[in-house]
Design a protein around this motif. Sequence first.
Motif, PDB file in Angstrom:
ATOM      1  N   MET A  39       1.186  -1.448   0.512  1.00  0.00           N
ATOM      2  CA  MET A  39       0.171   0.385   0.261  1.00  0.00           C
ATOM      3  C   MET A  39       1.392   0.965   0.052  1.00  0.00           C
ATOM      4  SD  MET A  39      -3.090   1.045   2.723  1.00  0.00           S
ATOM      5  CE  MET A  39      -4.642   0.035   2.507  1.00  0.00           C
ATOM      6  N   LYS A  40       0.276   1.982  -0.091  1.00  0.00           N
ATOM      7  CA  LYS A  40       0.679   3.398  -0.743  1.00  0.00           C
ATOM      8  C   LYS A  40       0.159   4.882  -0.303  1.00  0.00           C
ATOM      9  CE  LYS A  40       3.382   5.047  -4.381  1.00  0.00           C
ATOM     10  NZ  LYS A  40       3.899   5.604  -5.815  1.00  0.00           N
ATOM     11  N   LEU A  41       1.110   5.267   0.721  1.00  0.00           N
ATOM     12  CA  LEU A  41       0.428   6.011   1.519  1.00  0.00           C
ATOM     13  C   LEU A  41       0.855   7.862   1.641  1.00  0.00           C
ATOM     14  CD1 LEU A  41      -1.458   7.029   4.094  1.00  0.00           C
ATOM     15  CD2 LEU A  41       0.268   6.589   5.899  1.00  0.00           C
ATOM     16  N   LEU A  42      -0.358   8.468   1.334  1.00  0.00           N
ATOM     17  CA  LEU A  42       0.324   9.804   1.673  1.00  0.00           C
ATOM     18  C   LEU A  42      -0.161  10.787   2.494  1.00  0.00           C
ATOM     19  CD1 LEU A  42       1.508  12.348  -0.363  1.00  0.00           C
ATOM     20  CD2 LEU A  42      -1.029  12.758  -1.537  1.00  0.00           C
ATOM     21  N   VAL A  43       0.658  11.479   3.150  1.00  0.00           N
ATOM     22  CA  VAL A  43       0.613  12.086   4.364  1.00  0.00           C
ATOM     23  C   VAL A  43       0.924  13.608   3.493  1.00  0.00           C
ATOM     24  CG1 VAL A  43       0.541  11.950   6.861  1.00  0.00           C
ATOM     25  CG2 VAL A  43       1.225  10.012   5.670  1.00  0.00           C
ATOM     26  N   PRO A  81      -1.902   7.636  -4.895  1.00  0.00           N
ATOM     27  CA  PRO A  81      -1.679   6.338  -3.356  1.00  0.00           C
ATOM     28  C   PRO A  81      -2.517   6.124  -3.775  1.00  0.00           C
ATOM     29  CG  PRO A  81      -2.122   9.150  -2.554  1.00  0.00           C
ATOM     30  CD  PRO A  81      -2.047   8.850  -4.787  1.00  0.00           C
ATOM     31  N   ASP A  82      -2.911   4.954  -2.477  1.00  0.00           N
ATOM     32  CA  ASP A  82      -3.729   4.039  -2.063  1.00  0.00           C
ATOM     33  C   ASP A  82      -4.864   4.670  -1.176  1.00  0.00           C
ATOM     34  OD1 ASP A  82      -3.376   1.824  -3.707  1.00  0.00           O
ATOM     35  OD2 ASP A  82      -1.702   1.897  -2.832  1.00  0.00           O
ATOM     36  N   ALA A  83      -4.330   5.182   0.038  1.00  0.00           N
ATOM     37  CA  ALA A  83      -4.623   6.295   1.342  1.00  0.00           C
ATOM     38  C   ALA A  83      -3.529   7.666   1.311  1.00  0.00           C
ATOM     39  CB  ALA A  83      -4.220   5.385   1.835  1.00  0.00           C
ATOM     40  N   VAL A  84      -4.673   8.497   1.897  1.00  0.00           N
ATOM     41  CA  VAL A  84      -4.502   9.752   2.251  1.00  0.00           C
ATOM     42  C   VAL A  84      -4.670   9.867   3.465  1.00  0.00           C
ATOM     43  CG1 VAL A  84      -4.628  12.300   1.717  1.00  0.00           C
ATOM     44  CG2 VAL A  84      -4.316  10.419   0.032  1.00  0.00           C
ATOM     45  N   ALA A  85      -3.912  10.420   4.311  1.00  0.00           N
ATOM     46  CA  ALA A  85      -4.278  11.016   5.862  1.00  0.00           C
ATOM     47  C   ALA A  85      -3.805  12.528   5.734  1.00  0.00           C
ATOM     48  CB  ALA A  85      -3.260  10.687   6.313  1.00  0.00           C
ATOM     49  N   LYS A 130       7.749  -0.053   9.487  1.00  0.00           N
ATOM     50  CA  LYS A 130       7.607  -1.574   9.828  1.00  0.00           C
ATOM     51  C   LYS A 130       7.054  -2.213   8.843  1.00  0.00           C
ATOM     52  CE  LYS A 130       5.890  -0.554  13.984  1.00  0.00           C
ATOM     53  NZ  LYS A 130       5.578  -0.866  15.383  1.00  0.00           N
ATOM     54  N   THR A 131       6.129  -2.650   7.971  1.00  0.00           N
ATOM     55  CA  THR A 131       5.281  -2.658   7.701  1.00  0.00           C
ATOM     56  C   THR A 131       5.651  -3.209   6.314  1.00  0.00           C
ATOM     57  OG1 THR A 131       3.731  -1.133   7.012  1.00  0.00           O
ATOM     58  CG2 THR A 131       2.903  -2.256   8.801  1.00  0.00           C
ATOM     59  N   GLY A 132       6.611  -2.778   5.694  1.00  0.00           N
ATOM     60  CA  GLY A 132       7.298  -2.624   4.435  1.00  0.00           C
ATOM     61  C   GLY A 132       6.223  -1.144   3.354  1.00  0.00           C
ATOM     62  N   ASP A 133       5.230  -0.923   3.624  1.00  0.00           N
ATOM     63  CA  ASP A 133       4.424   0.227   2.905  1.00  0.00           C
ATOM     64  C   ASP A 133       5.604   0.921   2.287  1.00  0.00           C
ATOM     65  OD1 ASP A 133       2.401  -2.102   2.638  1.00  0.00           O
ATOM     66  OD2 ASP A 133       1.978  -1.531   4.827  1.00  0.00           O
ATOM     67  N   GLU A 134       4.789   1.953   1.545  1.00  0.00           N
ATOM     68  CA  GLU A 134       5.353   2.853   0.603  1.00  0.00           C
ATOM     69  C   GLU A 134       4.860   4.204   1.096  1.00  0.00           C
ATOM     70  OE1 GLU A 134       6.684   5.202  -3.553  1.00  0.00           O
ATOM     71  OE2 GLU A 134       5.838   3.260  -3.264  1.00  0.00           O
TER      72      GLU A 134
END
Length: 853
Positions: free
Chosen positions: A1-5, A49-53, A121-125
């Motif tokens: 999963m790719k997270l954009l913060v 991204p797959d997720a955005v915070a 930790k999880t290896g996500d981007e």
Amino acid sequence: MKLLVLDGNSILNRAFYGVRLLTTKEGLFTNGIYGFLTILQKMNAETSPDAVAVAFDLRAPTFRHKEYAGYKANRKGMPEELAQQLPTLKELLVLLGYHLVECEGFEADDILGTLAHQCEKTGDECVLATGDRDSLQLVGPHVTVRLASTKMGQPQVTLYDEAKIKEDYGVTPREMIEIKAIQGDASDCIPGVAGIGPKGAGQLVQAYHNIDYIYAHLDELEIKDGMRKKLEAGKDSAFLSRHLGTIRTDAPIDTNLKNYVPVPGDRAGAARLMAKLEFFSLIEKMGLDVPEPEEVRQEQAVTVAEHTDPAELLNAARKAGRADFIAETEDGALRVLWNRDGVLHTVEDADTLRALFSDESVRKNTHNVKPLCSRLLKDGVRLAGPVFDTLLAAYLLNPSASGYEPARLAREYGAPEPAGELTEAQTAAALMPGLADRLAEKIAENSQTELLDRIEIPLAKVLADMENTGFAVDEDGIRGFGEKLEHRITELQRQVYESVGYEFNINSPKQLGDALFEKLGLPHGKKTKTGWSTGAETLEKLRYDHPAVEMVLDYRALAKLKSTYCDGLLKVIGPDGRIHSSFNQTETRTGRISSTEPNLQNIPVRTELGREMRRFFRARPGWVLVDADYSQIELRVLAHVANDENMIHAFLNDNDIHRSTAAQVFHMPEELVTPLMRSRAKAVNFGIVYGIGAFSLSKNIHVSVAEAKRYITDYLANFSGVDSYMERVVEQAKEDGYVQTLFGRRRYLPELKSSNHNLRAFGERVARNMPIQGTAADIIKIAMIRVRDRLEREQMKSKLILQVHDELIVEAPNEEADRAASLLTEEMQNAVSLSVPMIAEAKTGETWYEAKA
């Protein structure tokens, strides 16, 4: 999963200062939100991204504030015009389906750190978007930082990974914390080690990696004694600074990345809020479907006619007294999309269109009438009768808007919108009846009907005629002049190389900076990442320090003259040997006309070589150019609007206004005024029109700031009417929210409400000068209309072909030259009645150069 913060506060702050102050018609500030959304769009497009915070700070103190009272102690609160936008931005982000993250006791940086740590930790981007370089310490194998900013209203992004940090700073991401521990951070009041700056801190960390090693081996380090003493004295401060500067990775927030996947949200609500903010182009770019609040959104049924009887359509228009349409030109043929009671008809029949456009009784409602006028003139048809142009109306209502497309205007002004799938042109035609009526109401509410009907729409017809006529040029002369310039440019290049001692790319700021400041050792400013500054202002200060500098300045001037005006003009000469520039009525906020392809408003006149270009603009054989410009039009307008007795007296008595001003300012008889005094008085005269301050005036006339301030003070003391006007117009603008010309042209000034001194001062300068410049622009437009109408009324062959600021040029047959000169002067001088006379003097010549001589 790719997270954009996203660091919400940081990006909003950068956006606010990177986008000019924007407000809605109701006065809501919007520039920060607009800039934030454009950056968010860019981030989404570039990272998918797959997720955005979106992380935000809370007002409550953080653990850093509690542990160190000085933390961010120098931070001022948000400017009010920015603070107003924060809750609206948060509301909008939630409506768009994004997840906001806030955590009491922690900063947004710590939220970024915690989510970045989870991805490691999880290896996500993880992609961190921020305007703050502090987050560079978080970069790792799975974490990158995109530094975001906004320049000239456009989002800018720089990607930082481990390699980029090593390249720029020579350290690892985690070692960025160690640099801050030593150098500190003035913006956050993190003290660091006193006396050691970024360069010294960087060198220490590059060599020894962290402050633990540095202090454990302080006596062994290969550093100067002075540096060692500073480190000894600042040990406690260094460790405190590292603690304060280290971004936490354990903020108590939700770290389940799946919970940050955007949800559908309330897209209709988001669109309604964005419409309230007047973000109509963003609504389209973001694919939102509901552009207006439901309570004002109206839809109308529109159909496309399968069969059209042009004669019946024309009769219906005559009966109704109006025709609503969009005109298009395709393959040289004129086509009209004609809206009759919600049915769209495509009309190409030349006889029907000629009858419609020649009919004095039918009001033509359309969008952007100038191209239509231009096309009709080629067929010998003049657009007759009343015309309403939604483009020009929208421009008068909001001269600062970024666009005037019909669909956008319908959303902005609540005009009924068509239902169903239509092409862009069909949509515009479908909108035309309601949009024209709505804009006409707004124009009337603003008391701008006469401005639209008597100036802007008639002017569009004049400009169309000027574009079609064009300006004859000497193609061979331009080409030959360009060749001469090329020889001179090559010679200057050789001389620069000889003077410096080696060859380099003069057009490269970096290589030029190295040549002037490294090789020749000339005085220089601060060095940036891209090298020394070699801008015009910098080089002008050094013009006489070394022969190479003046050569470079001459080289640049000639290179621009050749590329822009010689090479550029040759590319746009038409088959008829004439240049047909495009004139734009909706480009400037003051109402001035601009031109493109080419920009004839900017033909250089300040240098003799620049003025030479005018030799190549000429009349056709057997004709001459008649050129007239207003004498000191803006000062005459100022005298009138300020009702200044001294200035009015000078103009009524045909005095030299600059000499009269010098006599007043320097307290002496006019006959004793020296050329230098007159020159300085002239600078003050025109400076006052542009709201000049003492600092700028001092630079212009090469005197001290104190002396320049005295000139301005003495000027305003002697021209008390001008002084009163300058104060009165600003106060009125603060009350109204806008300033206006004598003819009702407005410019809205949200800057006057700004808490930022510089923005507020800018608004005050504009408030003082826009009514003067704008009125002068209106007067020249009226003169253009009068000149064109008079030439036609008297059935002369002479044609108005160019307007440049306060100058008009008519091309006339030799036998009409005197009559055209007299007519041009009369119409310019009688364009408006002020308390002072308007003076224009016409001259003739076969070339533009001769006519200006």
